[in-house]
Design a protein around this motif. Structure first.
Motif, PDB file in Angstrom:
ATOM      1  N   ILE A 196       0.860  -1.183   0.000  1.00 52.91           N
ATOM      2  CA  ILE A 196       0.000   0.000   0.000  1.00 52.91           C
ATOM      3  C   ILE A 196       0.896   1.234   0.000  1.00 52.91           C
ATOM      4  N   VAL A 197       0.461   2.268  -0.713  1.00 56.34           N
ATOM      5  CA  VAL A 197       1.111   3.580  -0.653  1.00 56.34           C
ATOM      6  C   VAL A 197       0.108   4.581  -0.092  1.00 56.34           C
ATOM      7  N   LEU A 198       0.500   5.253   0.994  1.00 50.48           N
ATOM      8  CA  LEU A 198      -0.259   6.386   1.523  1.00 50.48           C
ATOM      9  C   LEU A 198       0.515   7.636   1.134  1.00 50.48           C
ATOM     10  N   GLY A 199      -0.041   8.436   0.244  1.00 53.23           N
ATOM     11  CA  GLY A 199       0.711   9.539  -0.341  1.00 53.23           C
ATOM     12  C   GLY A 199       0.588  10.840   0.409  1.00 53.23           C
ATOM     13  N   GLY A 200       1.112  11.899  -0.224  1.00 52.33           N
ATOM     14  CA  GLY A 200       1.122  13.217   0.388  1.00 52.33           C
ATOM     15  C   GLY A 200      -0.222  13.907   0.273  1.00 52.33           C
ATOM     16  N   GLY A 201      -0.407  14.930   1.080  1.00 53.49           N
ATOM     17  CA  GLY A 201      -1.636  15.694   1.083  1.00 53.49           C
ATOM     18  C   GLY A 201      -1.858  16.325   2.447  1.00 53.49           C
ATOM     19  N   TRP A 202      -3.098  16.357   2.882  1.00 57.67           N
ATOM     20  CA  TRP A 202      -3.468  16.870   4.205  1.00 57.67           C
ATOM     21  C   TRP A 202      -3.902  15.670   5.040  1.00 57.67           C
ATOM     22  N   CYS A 206       1.332  -6.925   4.929  1.00 58.66           N
ATOM     23  CA  CYS A 206       1.391  -6.151   3.685  1.00 58.66           C
ATOM     24  C   CYS A 206       2.513  -5.113   3.787  1.00 58.66           C
ATOM     25  N   HIS A 207       3.198  -4.867   2.668  1.00 60.68           N
ATOM     26  CA  HIS A 207       4.216  -3.808   2.620  1.00 60.68           C
ATOM     27  C   HIS A 207       3.529  -2.438   2.672  1.00 60.68           C
ATOM     28  N   LEU A 208       4.294  -1.413   3.081  1.00 54.70           N
ATOM     29  CA  LEU A 208       3.734  -0.058   3.179  1.00 54.70           C
ATOM     30  C   LEU A 208       4.793   0.977   2.841  1.00 54.70           C
ATOM     31  N   CYS A 209       4.414   1.950   2.031  1.00 55.74           N
ATOM     32  CA  CYS A 209       5.229   3.147   1.803  1.00 55.74           C
ATOM     33  C   CYS A 209       4.340   4.343   2.131  1.00 55.74           C
ATOM     34  N   ALA A 210       4.661   5.052   3.199  1.00 53.44           N
ATOM     35  CA  ALA A 210       3.846   6.170   3.668  1.00 53.44           C
ATOM     36  C   ALA A 210       4.669   7.450   3.550  1.00 53.44           C
ATOM     37  N   LEU A 211       4.168   8.410   2.766  1.00 53.84           N
ATOM     38  CA  LEU A 211       4.936   9.609   2.444  1.00 53.84           C
ATOM     39  C   LEU A 211       4.232  10.858   2.939  1.00 53.84           C
ATOM     40  N   CYS A 212       4.991  11.731   3.587  1.00 56.19           N
ATOM     41  CA  CYS A 212       4.513  13.041   3.999  1.00 56.19           C
ATOM     42  C   CYS A 212       3.242  12.891   4.843  1.00 56.19           C
ATOM     43  N   ALA A 213       2.075  13.247   4.318  1.00 52.34           N
ATOM     44  CA  ALA A 213       0.835  13.092   5.081  1.00 52.34           C
ATOM     45  C   ALA A 213       0.591  11.634   5.447  1.00 52.34           C
ATOM     46  N   GLY A 214       0.947  10.721   4.533  1.00 50.41           N
ATOM     47  CA  GLY A 214       0.811   9.300   4.836  1.00 50.41           C
ATOM     48  C   GLY A 214       1.674   8.883   6.001  1.00 50.41           C
ATOM     49  N   ASP A 259      -3.580  16.304  13.835  1.00 50.70           N
ATOM     50  CA  ASP A 259      -4.878  15.944  14.384  1.00 50.70           C
ATOM     51  C   ASP A 259      -4.701  14.663  15.195  1.00 50.70           C
ATOM     52  N   PRO A 260      -4.977  14.683  16.502  1.00 48.18           N
ATOM     53  CA  PRO A 260      -4.720  13.501  17.342  1.00 48.18           C
ATOM     54  C   PRO A 260      -5.568  12.290  16.981  1.00 48.18           C
ATOM     55  N   ARG A 261      -6.598  12.478  16.163  1.00 52.30           N
ATOM     56  CA  ARG A 261      -7.486  11.358  15.808  1.00 52.30           C
ATOM     57  C   ARG A 261      -6.982  10.574  14.603  1.00 52.30           C
ATOM     58  N   THR A 262      -5.822  10.912  14.085  1.00 52.01           N
ATOM     59  CA  THR A 262      -5.423  10.384  12.777  1.00 52.01           C
ATOM     60  C   THR A 262      -4.271   9.388  12.817  1.00 52.01           C
ATOM     61  N   ALA A 263      -3.831   8.927  13.982  1.00 52.21           N
ATOM     62  CA  ALA A 263      -2.665   8.039  14.067  1.00 52.21           C
ATOM     63  C   ALA A 263      -3.077   6.585  13.853  1.00 52.21           C
ATOM     64  N   LEU A 264      -2.439   5.927  12.877  1.00 57.53           N
ATOM     65  CA  LEU A 264      -2.704   4.514  12.600  1.00 57.53           C
ATOM     66  C   LEU A 264      -1.842   3.586  13.446  1.00 57.53           C
ATOM     67  N   PRO A 272       7.756  -7.759   6.479  1.00 58.25           N
ATOM     68  CA  PRO A 272       7.337  -6.864   5.395  1.00 58.25           C
ATOM     69  C   PRO A 272       8.130  -5.563   5.398  1.00 58.25           C
ATOM     70  N   VAL A 273       8.179  -4.922   4.239  1.00 58.36           N
ATOM     71  CA  VAL A 273       8.868  -3.639   4.071  1.00 58.36           C
ATOM     72  C   VAL A 273       7.894  -2.529   4.435  1.00 58.36           C
ATOM     73  N   ARG A 274       8.272  -1.687   5.404  1.00 61.18           N
ATOM     74  CA  ARG A 274       7.413  -0.570   5.799  1.00 61.18           C
ATOM     75  C   ARG A 274       8.266   0.681   5.962  1.00 61.18           C
ATOM     76  N   LEU A 275       8.193   1.535   4.932  1.00 56.94           N
ATOM     77  CA  LEU A 275       8.971   2.768   4.878  1.00 56.94           C
ATOM     78  C   LEU A 275       8.070   3.960   5.131  1.00 56.94           C
ATOM     79  N   MET A 276       8.593   4.955   5.861  1.00 55.30           N
ATOM     80  CA  MET A 276       7.892   6.225   6.054  1.00 55.30           C
ATOM     81  C   MET A 276       8.878   7.349   5.764  1.00 55.30           C
ATOM     82  N   ALA A 277       8.484   8.305   4.947  1.00 54.41           N
ATOM     83  CA  ALA A 277       9.376   9.406   4.588  1.00 54.41           C
ATOM     84  C   ALA A 277       8.602  10.709   4.509  1.00 54.41           C
ATOM     85  N   ALA A 278       9.327  11.813   4.669  1.00 49.18           N
ATOM     86  CA  ALA A 278       8.705  13.139   4.675  1.00 49.18           C
ATOM     87  C   ALA A 278       8.677  13.766   3.293  1.00 49.18           C
TER      88      ALA A 278
END
Length: 610
Positions: free
Chosen positions: A371-377, A402-410, A430-435, A526-532
């Protein structure tokens, strides 16, 4: 230098210790090969510095990366199918209305009262979008410069500009005048802000798409709902002429109109696949209308039940198939998808399939390996994911490795939530948004301009990771990672603080902008990357790490098969040895006599058998 990812282990390796040595040697060889290939793939996109060099001074590269940063800024403010909004600076709506509409932009027309304009620029509610006209040129550049200086060290969003399409050339010329003969790259980056163009004449729209490709403008606002359908036709005609249309993501397109006009557009059955990004309101929508527009947006997001598979020009038919789902509810998804597809060019051992998913049914249907969680708000993304049922599917996939690549907002979404006793807490989130996928916290909106990065080329597995320094990687209101639990996370990217550092961990003074969940040695975690940041590098690394995962998985399987083979051979050897041993004299007659004794027969000494 070639490696076969699925090469069987040679049969001449007998002992378990020899097997381990072979697997480790093959693993290290593949790791070094992939690191070398990673550098080769990055070379066209970055100036790669040695640990002792000065910056390259590549002005063309700097301009290209700065232009990419502006594109990301613009697209990250966008919605999908009318999912975000822009309001006039004079409109003061309630928080509920803003949340229902997904407000990301605040339009400041050129004729706005000076006091209202300055108040908004001093304390922006969302991204301020300042209009340029030839008559306002001097004030415009003064405001741009002042805004950059006054918000240099805080977490305010960056400033955008908007200009009537016919005045783009005038703005570009006045920008050169504002810079003068100053070659200061930092000053140039401060006043080189993302730019939207107001469009009223569709005959020039295809030419405007070309100007967007050249980096002169980053998005478009259509002045009237009747322009939406023909604008989309023009875009499809334009992109169909490109060699690989999937590598040319559609730019930001918003539409300006009254509340009634925009409501009618969202209700229209003539545009079932409406794909305008943002609704720009010229008046103040009422709460009930805002709720209705939000409901129509969710309805449109749920129309398609099958995910969209993007054409991959670098597919590898016959290789191990990997399905990657990019969550496409808000923000920079289209740019992220194009960057991911471009990163596939150097991937030899995987056949990558990239899907855009916008609801729970689509995500479930893909049966994604990654899964990719991309940039945004991040707040708007998380709420839409919750409303569309996507978060529940993500939770299930994370439990299924599952693998994950989460970027910026992701990456902000993937963080741990704050607890009362935590010494380090997230800021601007937003404190309600942490996975809760990664063991870290973040400071939001900390980075806006291109930065030099010290990056790892491989983060997991045996041996020390190699690293390199990349110049001018673009950031779009990116976070920095804080409160990192280094027992659970590897650091894979930092801002450069010391060019002499021989390893990323030695450059400890640099702020952390990339992490990876630790992988236990010898286990195919699994591969789980997070980047800004969103960049070709992070997608290249992500795909390389998945290749390494497949290597570990395959050789873990081969190791098990080899052990079973060794056990079977050993048992067969024992059976053959036993069959060749001479029988003890009289043993056959004794066994036959013992076998003849029944449970009811008396024993030899006349005693009944118990």
């Amino acid at each position: 230098m070639t490696f076969c990812l699925y090469e069987p282990i040679p049969t001449h390796i007998g002992s378990e210790n020899s097997l381990r040595k072979y697997v480790f040697a093959l693993y290290k060889g593949m790791q070094e090969f992939l690191e070398w290939q990673t550098l080769a793939r990055l070379a066209p996109h970055h100036s790669i510095m040695t640990k002792t060099s000065e910056t390259s001074g590549d002005n063309d590269l700097n301009k290209r990366n700065r232009s990419m940063g502006k594109v990301l800024d613009a697209i990250c403010a966008s919605g999908h199918r009318g999912g975000t909004a822009g309001l006039n600076v004079d409109v003061r709506n309630s928080t509920d209305v803003n949340e229902a509409l997904g407000v990301t932009l605040c339009i400041i027309p050129a004729d706005t009262d000076a006091g209202v304009r300055q108040a908004e620029l001093a304390n922006p509610r969302s991204i301020p979008v300042l209009e340029y006209t030839p008559d306002s040129a001097v004030d415009y550049w003064n405001n741009v410069t002042t805004y950059a200086k006054s918000h240099e060290s805080d977490t305010a969003p960056c400033l955008f500009g908007v200009v009537p399409a016919e005045n783009i050339d005038h703005l570009l010329a006045s920008q050169k005048t504002a810079l003068g003969n100053d070659d200061d790259e930092e000053r140039a980056s401060r006043i080189d802000i993302p730019l939207f163009a107001y469009v009223t004449d569709l005959e020039t729209l295809e030419e405007l798409f070309e100007r967007r490709e050249r980096g002169e403008v980053q998005g478009f606002i259509l002045r009237g709902t009747t322009l939406v359908a023909p604008a989309m036709v023009t875009w499809h005609r334009y992109v169909s002429k490109q060699k690989h249309p999937s590598l040319h993501p559609r730019p930001f397109i918003g539409v300006e109109g009254s509340t009634q006009d925009l409501l009618g557009l969202m209700k229209s059955t003539e545009e079932p696949d409406l794909n305008v990004d943002t609704l720009i309101f010229t008046d103040s929508p009422k709460p009930e209308t805002a709720d209705r527009i939000h409901a129509l947006h969710l309805q449109r997001m749920n129309i398609q039940q099958e995910a969209k598979l993007l054409e991959n020009p670098f597919a590898r038919p016959g290789a191990k198939k990997v399905r990657i789902a990019i969550v496409n509810v808000q923000g920079g998804t289209r740019e992220d998808a194009a960057a991911l597809l471009k990163a596939c060019e150097g991937i030899e051992f995987l056949d990558i399939q990239v899907f855009l998913v916008e609801n729970a049914a689509q995500l479930a249907s893909v049966r994604a390996h990654a899964i990719v969680l991309g940039g945004g708000w991040h707040g708007k993304q998380h709420k839409l994911q919750e409303d569309l049922g996507i978060n529940a599917v993500i939770e299930t996939l994370m439990r299924e490795n599952c693998h994950l690549c989460a970027l910026c907002a992701g990456a902000i979404q993937a963080r741990q939530n704050d607890n009362l006793m935590d010494e380090v807490k997230s800021e601007g989130c937003d404190p309600r948004t942490a996975l809760g996928i990664g063991a870290y916290k973040v400071t939001n909106n900390a980075l806006n301009h291109p930065q030099n990065l010290h990056v790892a080329l491989h983060a997991g597995g045996p041996g020390d990771p190699a690293s390199a320094i990349l110049e001018n990687v673009p950031f779009s209101n990116g976070p920095i990672f804080v409160g990192i639990d280094e027992q659970k996370m590897d650091i894979i990217a930092r801002l450069v603080a010391d060019l002499r550092a021989s390893d990323i961990d030695e450059d400890a003074a640099g702020e952390v902008v990339g992490v990876q969940v630790k992988q236990c040695e010898g286990h195919p975690d699994p591969v789980r990357l997070m980047a800004a940041f969103h960049d070709a590098y992070i997608f290249t690394l992500f795909l390389r790490e998945i290749e390494m995962y497949q290597l570990r998985l395959q050789h873990k399987k081969s190791e098990i098969e080899r052990r079973l083979q060794c056990r079977d051979q050993e048992l067969e050897h024992i059976r053959q040895s036993n069959s060749q041993q001479p029988q003890t004299p009289g043993m056959d007659s004794l066994e036959s006599n013992m076998g003849a004794v029944s449970d009811t027969d008396p024993a030899a000494d006349g005693t009944p058998k118990v």
